[in-house]
Design an enzyme around this catalytic site. Structure first.
Site, PDB file in Angstrom:
ATOM      1  N   HIS A  22       0.905  -1.247   0.027  1.00 40.02           N
ATOM      2  CA  HIS A  22       0.037  -0.024  -0.085  1.00 40.02           C
ATOM      3  C   HIS A  22       0.985   1.322   0.233  1.00 40.02           C
ATOM      4  O   HIS A  22       2.152   1.284   0.555  1.00 40.02           O
ATOM      5  CB  HIS A  22      -1.155   0.165   1.368  1.00 40.02           C
ATOM      6  CG  HIS A  22      -2.074   1.120   1.028  1.00 40.02           C
ATOM      7  ND1 HIS A  22      -2.130   2.309   1.199  1.00 40.02           N
ATOM      8  CD2 HIS A  22      -3.274   0.675   0.543  1.00 40.02           C
ATOM      9  CE1 HIS A  22      -3.149   2.831   1.247  1.00 40.02           C
ATOM     10  NE2 HIS A  22      -3.921   1.962   0.611  1.00 40.02           N
TER      11      HIS A  22
ATOM     12  N   ASP B  34      -7.833  -5.089  -0.745  1.00 47.97           N
ATOM     13  CA  ASP B  34      -8.483  -5.795  -1.986  1.00 47.97           C
ATOM     14  C   ASP B  34      -8.013  -7.364  -1.603  1.00 47.97           C
ATOM     15  O   ASP B  34      -8.396  -8.094  -2.632  1.00 47.97           O
ATOM     16  CB  ASP B  34      -7.787  -5.436  -3.240  1.00 47.97           C
ATOM     17  CG  ASP B  34      -8.223  -3.910  -3.525  1.00 47.97           C
ATOM     18  OD1 ASP B  34      -7.229  -3.141  -3.781  1.00 47.97           O
ATOM     19  OD2 ASP B  34      -9.496  -3.860  -3.725  1.00 47.97           O
TER      20      ASP B  34
HETATM   21  C1  SDX Z   1      -6.013   0.262  -3.596  1.00 53.65           C
HETATM   22  O1  SDX Z   1      -4.111   4.809  -2.161  1.00 53.65           O
HETATM   23  C2  SDX Z   1      -5.152   4.120  -1.762  1.00 53.65           C
HETATM   24  O2  SDX Z   1      -5.603   4.422  -0.719  1.00 53.65           O
HETATM   25  C3  SDX Z   1      -5.582   3.054  -2.660  1.00 53.65           C
HETATM   26  C4  SDX Z   1      -6.621   2.021  -2.069  1.00 53.65           C
HETATM   27  C5  SDX Z   1      -7.871   2.892  -1.637  1.00 53.65           C
HETATM   28  O3  SDX Z   1      -8.430   2.457  -0.938  1.00 53.65           O
HETATM   29  O4  SDX Z   1      -8.302   3.648  -2.696  1.00 53.65           O
HETATM   30  O5  SDX Z   1      -6.246   1.711  -0.682  1.00 53.65           O
HETATM   31  C6  SDX Z   1      -6.934   0.877  -2.698  1.00 53.65           C
HETATM   32  O6  SDX Z   1      -5.433   0.717  -4.423  1.00 53.65           O
HETATM   33  C7  SDX Z   1      -4.885  -0.711  -2.688  1.00 53.65           C
HETATM   34  C8  SDX Z   1      -3.688  -1.111  -3.299  1.00 53.65           C
HETATM   35  C9  SDX Z   1      -4.235  -2.144  -4.447  1.00 53.65           C
HETATM   36  N1  SDX Z   1      -3.128  -2.654  -5.255  1.00 53.65           N
HETATM   37  C10 SDX Z   1      -2.600  -4.070  -5.245  1.00 53.65           C
HETATM   38  O7  SDX Z   1      -2.941  -4.725  -4.544  1.00 53.65           O
HETATM   39  C11 SDX Z   1      -1.391  -4.243  -6.492  1.00 53.65           C
HETATM   40  C12 SDX Z   1      -0.216  -4.787  -5.666  1.00 53.65           C
HETATM   41  N2  SDX Z   1       0.478  -3.714  -4.910  1.00 53.65           N
HETATM   42  C13 SDX Z   1       1.469  -3.062  -5.549  1.00 53.65           C
HETATM   43  O8  SDX Z   1       1.690  -2.917  -6.854  1.00 53.65           O
HETATM   44  C14 SDX Z   1       1.929  -1.703  -4.659  1.00 53.65           C
HETATM   45  O9  SDX Z   1       2.259  -2.471  -3.302  1.00 53.65           O
HETATM   46  C15 SDX Z   1       1.067  -0.705  -4.646  1.00 53.65           C
HETATM   47  C16 SDX Z   1       0.921   0.003  -5.897  1.00 53.65           C
HETATM   48  C17 SDX Z   1      -0.162  -0.908  -3.884  1.00 53.65           C
HETATM   49  C18 SDX Z   1       1.940   0.384  -3.722  1.00 53.65           C
HETATM   50  O10 SDX Z   1       2.915   0.591  -4.582  1.00 53.65           O
HETATM   51  P1  SDX Z   1       4.266   1.626  -3.612  1.00 53.65           P
HETATM   52  O11 SDX Z   1       3.945   1.825  -2.511  1.00 53.65           O
HETATM   53  O12 SDX Z   1       4.731   2.569  -4.806  1.00 53.65           O
HETATM   54  O13 SDX Z   1       5.306   0.444  -3.556  1.00 53.65           O
HETATM   55  P2  SDX Z   1       6.518   0.368  -4.631  1.00 53.65           P
HETATM   56  O14 SDX Z   1       5.869   0.107  -5.873  1.00 53.65           O
HETATM   57  O15 SDX Z   1       7.463   1.643  -4.457  1.00 53.65           O
HETATM   58  O16 SDX Z   1       7.215  -0.968  -4.154  1.00 53.65           O
HETATM   59  C19 SDX Z   1       8.292  -0.727  -2.883  1.00 53.65           C
HETATM   60  C20 SDX Z   1       8.983  -2.293  -3.020  1.00 53.65           C
HETATM   61  C21 SDX Z   1       9.417  -2.592  -4.438  1.00 53.65           C
HETATM   62  O17 SDX Z   1      10.522  -3.351  -4.327  1.00 53.65           O
HETATM   63  P3  SDX Z   1      12.148  -2.735  -4.137  1.00 53.65           P
HETATM   64  O18 SDX Z   1      12.239  -1.929  -5.485  1.00 53.65           O
HETATM   65  O19 SDX Z   1      12.079  -1.777  -3.136  1.00 53.65           O
HETATM   66  O20 SDX Z   1      13.035  -3.946  -4.064  1.00 53.65           O
HETATM   67  O21 SDX Z   1       7.923  -3.285  -2.497  1.00 53.65           O
HETATM   68  C22 SDX Z   1       7.922  -4.118  -3.688  1.00 53.65           C
HETATM   69  C23 SDX Z   1       8.377  -3.345  -5.067  1.00 53.65           C
HETATM   70  O22 SDX Z   1       8.784  -4.150  -5.926  1.00 53.65           O
HETATM   71  N3  SDX Z   1       6.313  -4.412  -3.869  1.00 53.65           N
HETATM   72  C24 SDX Z   1       5.824  -5.677  -4.091  1.00 53.65           C
HETATM   73  C25 SDX Z   1       4.572  -5.515  -4.087  1.00 53.65           C
HETATM   74  N4  SDX Z   1       4.228  -4.169  -3.883  1.00 53.65           N
HETATM   75  C26 SDX Z   1       5.390  -3.508  -3.706  1.00 53.65           C
HETATM   76  N5  SDX Z   1       6.592  -6.736  -4.406  1.00 53.65           N
HETATM   77  C27 SDX Z   1       5.801  -7.738  -4.592  1.00 53.65           C
HETATM   78  N6  SDX Z   1       4.358  -7.965  -4.665  1.00 53.65           N
HETATM   79  C28 SDX Z   1       3.668  -6.611  -4.198  1.00 53.65           C
HETATM   80  N7  SDX Z   1       2.284  -6.574  -4.073  1.00 53.65           N
END
Ligand code: SDX
Length: 390
Positions: A271, A328
């Site tokens: 998140h 989710d």
């Molecule tokens: C919603 O904003 C809100 O409030 C949204 C929401 C709402 O109510 O409106 O809460 C609803 O959108 C919830 C999120 C739903 N999305 C997912 O579940 C998709 C999977 N999650 C990710 O893609 C990700 O975690 C996000 C998009 C939700 C958040 O992304 P961030 O905070 O920008 O994190 P990041 O992409 O910078 O990742 C940080 C690290 C990375 O690794 P490094 O480069 O540091 O090695 O964490 C890793 C990422 O690769 N990572 C994941 C991951 N999420 C982040 N690795 C594996 N699986 C994941 N799900």
């Protein structure tokens, strides 16, 4: 200016804003709507009460709630000509694309822009949006099934109407159950608002140009559709089903999620704000157990979800990045148990988020916020003289 949450005093509307609607603390996992804890609201309120709270700032009295429900009913009729628009879509169109189009099309049948200073006009626009959006959201499903489109039933409540609009057939009226309506009330409440997330920021941005409420909500629907945002609930179910078809090998998918050469992410995890736990995920996980237990649904997908969550919470990669289940991760399991098809899961999210979008749009307009205009850090070419390339 690069998306930082502090507001640059030197530049109005740098893409952040002040708001009195929802409070989040990502470290402590706190979520409050107008000062009320999400846990309190999920346990004690219904979705229309929470919608009223978000939009008008206070919980409604019994009389105000009844009037709100009546006024929504009054405005739930959708112009018959809208059917011509939905008929233009193939049955295979994704419901979120159809919903975005139909929501924007509502402007054509309600062309008068809302004078936000006129309390009565604004209240009417709110009721119109709540009533018509619910109907057209279910029409996206009915269209995909080739079923006749249903109308709002004035003898039923808002959440009961959703299930009736979705599933009632001329040959077979829908049998409502309190388990289903209570589960939906809770799920819609948990999705109702979430501060300045991607889709809500989009609604505020579009509305800041004084585009209408329907046009702004339509933009929010499109933003929510993305798999990194609201589209994640559909992606979670598809991921869990794939794991189930691969013998429930959660370790294999955990490894894929950590492999930097693999674009796969554990959907429903992580998140932008919550860096400990998403309080909504905790409530939904408990509700999933209760609803499936009460309905007598034995879904192996729920067990796979729990196994995957337990493994991820023990995993160094996930712990180091504060990756926990978000809203989710479990919601789709309940939707599935209620008979909602997977490609309608994000539409469910949109129905829940609608009062939050309305509340945020209303606040932005009432605060007379300037047109949104975030700035950038320029990283392109320095000044250079024009010379035609040879
Ligand atoms: C919603 O904003 C809100 O409030 C949204 C929401 C709402 O109510 O409106 O809460 C609803 O959108 C919830 C999120 C739903 N999305 C997912 O579940 C998709 C999977 N999650 C990710 O893609 C990700 O975690 C996000 C998009 C939700 C958040 O992304 P961030 O905070 O920008 O994190 P990041 O992409 O910078 O990742 C940080 C690290 C990375 O690794 P490094 O480069 O540091 O090695 O964490 C890793 C990422 O690769 N990572 C994941 C991951 N999420 C982040 N690795 C594996 N699986 C994941 N799900």
């Amino acid at each position: 200016l690069t998306g930082a949450i502090t507001i640059d005093p030197g530049y109005k509307n740098s893409g952040s804003c002040t708001s009195g609607i929802t409070f989040l603390d990502g470290e402590l996992g706190i979520l409050r709507y107008r000062g009320y804890a999400i846990e309190d609201l999920a346990d004690n309120a219904n979705f229309l009460e929470v919608s009223y709270l978000l939009i008008f700032g206070e919980l409604p009295t019994a009389a105000q709630l009844q009037q709100f429900e009546t006024d929504i009913r009054k405005h739930s009729l959708v112009n018959e000509e809208m059917k011509g628009i939905i008929d233009g879509f193939p049955k295979t169109a994704h419901p979120m694309g159809v919903l975005a189009a139909l929501t924007s099309a509502l402007t054509a049948f309600n062309p008068k822009s809302v004078n936000v200073e006129n309390e009565k006009e604004l209240y009417q626009a709110v009721c119109k949006t709540m009533g018509k959006f619910l109907v057209i959201a279910t029409w996206t499903y009915r269209k995909s099934m080739g079923y006749p489109l249903n109308y709002y039933d004035n003898t039923k409540g808002y959440v009961e109407n959703f299930m009736n609009l979705m599933f009632a057939l001329p040959t077979e009226p829908y049998k409502l159950s309190s388990v289903v309506t209570e589960a939906l009330d809770k799920l819609f409440i948990l999705h109702a608002d979430h501060e300045q997330n991607c889709s809500t920021s989009t609604v505020r941005m579009v509305g800041s140009s004084h585009a209408g409420l329907f046009a702004s909500i339509s933009a929010g629907v499109s933003a929510l559709w993305g798999p990194l945002h609201g589209g994640a609930n559909q992606a979670v179910l598809e991921m869990l089903e794939e794991i189930h078809q691969n013998g429930g090998d959660t370790e294999k998918y955990l490894a894929k999620a950590k492999d930097k050469n693999d674009p796969f992410r554990l959907m429903g995890f992580g998140h932008r704000v919550y860096k400990n736990f998403d309080p909504r995920a905790k409530i939904i996980k408990k509700a999933a157990n209760e609803v499936l237990g009460t309905l007598g649904v034995d879904d192996p997908i729920l067990e796979i979800a729990k196994k995957l969550e337990a493994a991820a919470l023990e995993d160094e990669y996930f712990k180091a990045r504060n990756l926990y289940p978000n809203v989710d991760f479990y919601s789709g399991i309940i939707y599935r148990a209620l008979g909602i098809p997977t490609d309608m899961f994000t539409v469910m999210f949109a129905i829940g988020r609608l009062p939050g979008w309305i509340a945020q749009w209303k606040e932005m307009r009432e605060n007379k916020e300037p047109i949104g205009r975030p700035r950038q850090v320029y990283t392109g070419s320095p000044l250079r003289e024009f010379k035609k390339p040879v």
